[in-house]
Design a protein around this motif. Structure first.
Motif: not given
Length: 520
Positions: A342, A366, A378, A472
């Protein structure tokens, strides 16, 4: 579909897993999965709330904690009487003398199967009964419960042919020897700790990750009693094995958890957490402001270290080499699902997904928003096709490449966005986030209006059972549930073909949706 029509499982509908019908909902993959042998999904994270009403039917066995002991421990609550006594001491309410007697009765029943020595507890019980103010004596009784020895391990894992399974990983003699030693200790039995599992209080992240994997409505109990939603994960017919690991510099507990998941037969292994990248940290220039025992290993100053200190740099480097080899080997024979991270880096991944070869072998996930765009936080890679993309939430961001502001918020309304020359890089914030599960009570992501009482499912308000969850981690959790569902229904082979592309192809053949984010 209008915004108002989105309901709390919108992410499952977004994937095409469930569709609306005149009579409600339909899911052909669920219909096929419920009659198939369940796929076991191992979750290596912070641990989860094992008594959450939407998870208790999903667990394949007791949760194993690799934080309290490096080779695994099982927490086993000693009965409602002990829970009532702890609650009374915490609230200063209740008849402590009667509660201690009740607790001792529960412990006596428990001792028959677990070899507990009750002589000390019986003396402490008598001290409570003879005290004018029994609070201190009752607290001593409770404290003594946690140190009762067990005559035998609570759980002896069924690992099968340990030597053959480790040899099949083909890691070389040194790695094989290290893994065999760890496996041998675990095979002797996980330690027993006669206390409530602390993950029931503090395993919010693991609980939230387990929900999208295999959450399901409570079986055989009314929703009114549990105050639970009819919540569904991506594969409500899988089983979940949970391995709790500490979030720290230590790598050995994660090695043990990963090895236990592999030896225990998990077909899908989810690691939504990152690991410390020791090599990157060690490459930083020396600084007296960062003189911890991780960076500093000086034999002339032995007082800073203990034998086999897991925080010393040489030990961590050795552990890092072992876990990287283990991850690569397991990814060739089990579905290993990792989160991309992240940090908002478009062309890099979080460790350990950065390990050379893991993107090609593991399933690195992702996050995309409901609108199909890359989630602002992401991580990614130069080749989006190398990753699996699952729906998650979005986040505000303001930089030269991307501006996503919630113009409806107090702060967002202060920005004169319309006056900026954004040159086409402006993209709207997508506010939708998946709903997931939370630990019961006050210690999770969602606040509770009631005092934390995790021993009583009917005493926790519904607001504390659920939370919006993103990142994520949420994307990887959905991916692990999806992979298990595709394997369980025969859409994927039991042995992975490598990487994300096989998953995407299976999704498309099953009529599911996969969003590749647009180039940005």
């Amino acid at each position: 579909m209008a915004e108002r029509d989105i309901f709390y499982l919108w992410h499952l509908e977004h994937l095409g897993l469930i569709t609306r019908t005149a009579g409600g909902w339909a899911s052909p993959l669920w219909d096929a999965a419920q009659d198939a042998d369940p796929v076991r999904v191992a979750i290596i994270d912070s641990g989860l709330d094992p008594l959450h009403p939407n998870l208790r039917d999903a667990l394949s066995g007791p949760q194993i904690d690799f934080g309290s002991t490096g080779t695994g421990a099982v927490y086993r609550d000693t009965g409602k009487g002990v829970a009532d006594l702890r609650q009374a001491l915490a609230t200063s309410q209740g008849d402590l003398k009667a509660l201690v007697t009740h607790a001792l009765g529960d412990l006596a029943a428990h001792a028959a199967g677990h070899g507990m020595n009750l002589s000390q507890l019986e003396q402490l019980h008598d001290a409570v009964q003879g005290a004018d103010n029994p609070t201190a004596a009752a607290q001593a009784f409770v404290d003594a419960i946690g140190v009762q020895p067990a005559a035998r391990p609570a759980v002896v894992p069924d690992f099968g042919d340990i030597a053959g399974k480790i040899a099949a990983l083909d890691l070389g003699a040194d790695h094989n020897a290290a893994l065999t030693a760890i496996a041998g200790q675990m095979a002797g039995g996980f330690a027993q700790i006669d206390l409530p599992d602390p993950a029931g209080y503090f395993g919010a992240h693991g609980t939230a990750c387990a929900g999208p994997v295999g959450g399901r409505p409570p079986r055989g109990q009314s929703h009114a009693f549990f105050r639970a939603l009819p919540y569904f994960g991506v594969n409500p017919f899988c089983t979940i094995a949970s391995y709790a690991t500490p979030y720290s510099h230590e790598i050995k507990p994660v090695i043990a958890a990963l090895l236990a998941a592999y030896l225990g037969g998990a077909q899908v292994i989810l690691m939504p957490r990152g690991l410390p990248d020791v090599a990157t940290r060690a490459s930083l220039p020396p600084s007296p402001r960062r003189l911890t025992r991780i960076e500093h290993h000086d034999s002339s100053r032995p007082e800073t270290l203990v034998d086999e200190d897991q925080a010393s740099l040489p030990a961590l480097r050795q552990d890092q080499t072992l876990i990287e080899a283990l991850l690569l080997a397991i990814a060739t024979c089990r579905y290993l699902v990792l989160a991309a991270g992240n940090e908002g880096q478009r062309h890099t991944l979080a460790y350990p997904a950065t390990v050379a070869g893991l993107v090609d072998q593991a399933v690195v996930v992702a996050a995309v928003t409901r609108a199909g765009q890359r989630a602002s936080y992401s991580n990614g890679t130069p080749d989006p096709a190398a990753l699996l993309h699952m729906p998650s939430d979005d986040a505000e961001v303001l930089n030269r490449d991307d501006q996503r502001i919630d113009t409806g918020s107090f702060d967002g309304s202060d920005y004169n966005i319309g006056g900026w020359d954004t040159k086409g890089v402006m993209s709207g914030l997508t506010p939708w986030a998946p709903l997931s599960l939370d630990v019961r009570g006050a210690y999770g992501f969602a606040a509770s209006a009631q005092r934390d009482v995790p021993d009583y499912d009917d005493g926790v308000d519904i607001a504390s059972l659920y939370t919006l969850f993103g990142g994520t981690s949420a994307a990887a959790a959905q991916a692990a549930g999806l992979v298990s569902l595709l394997v369980q229904t025969g859409r994927l082979p039991a042995t992975p073909a490598g990487g994300a592309m096989a998953i995407v192809t299976a999704m498309q053949k099953a009529g599911l949706r996969h969003d590749y984010p647009p180039d940005d």
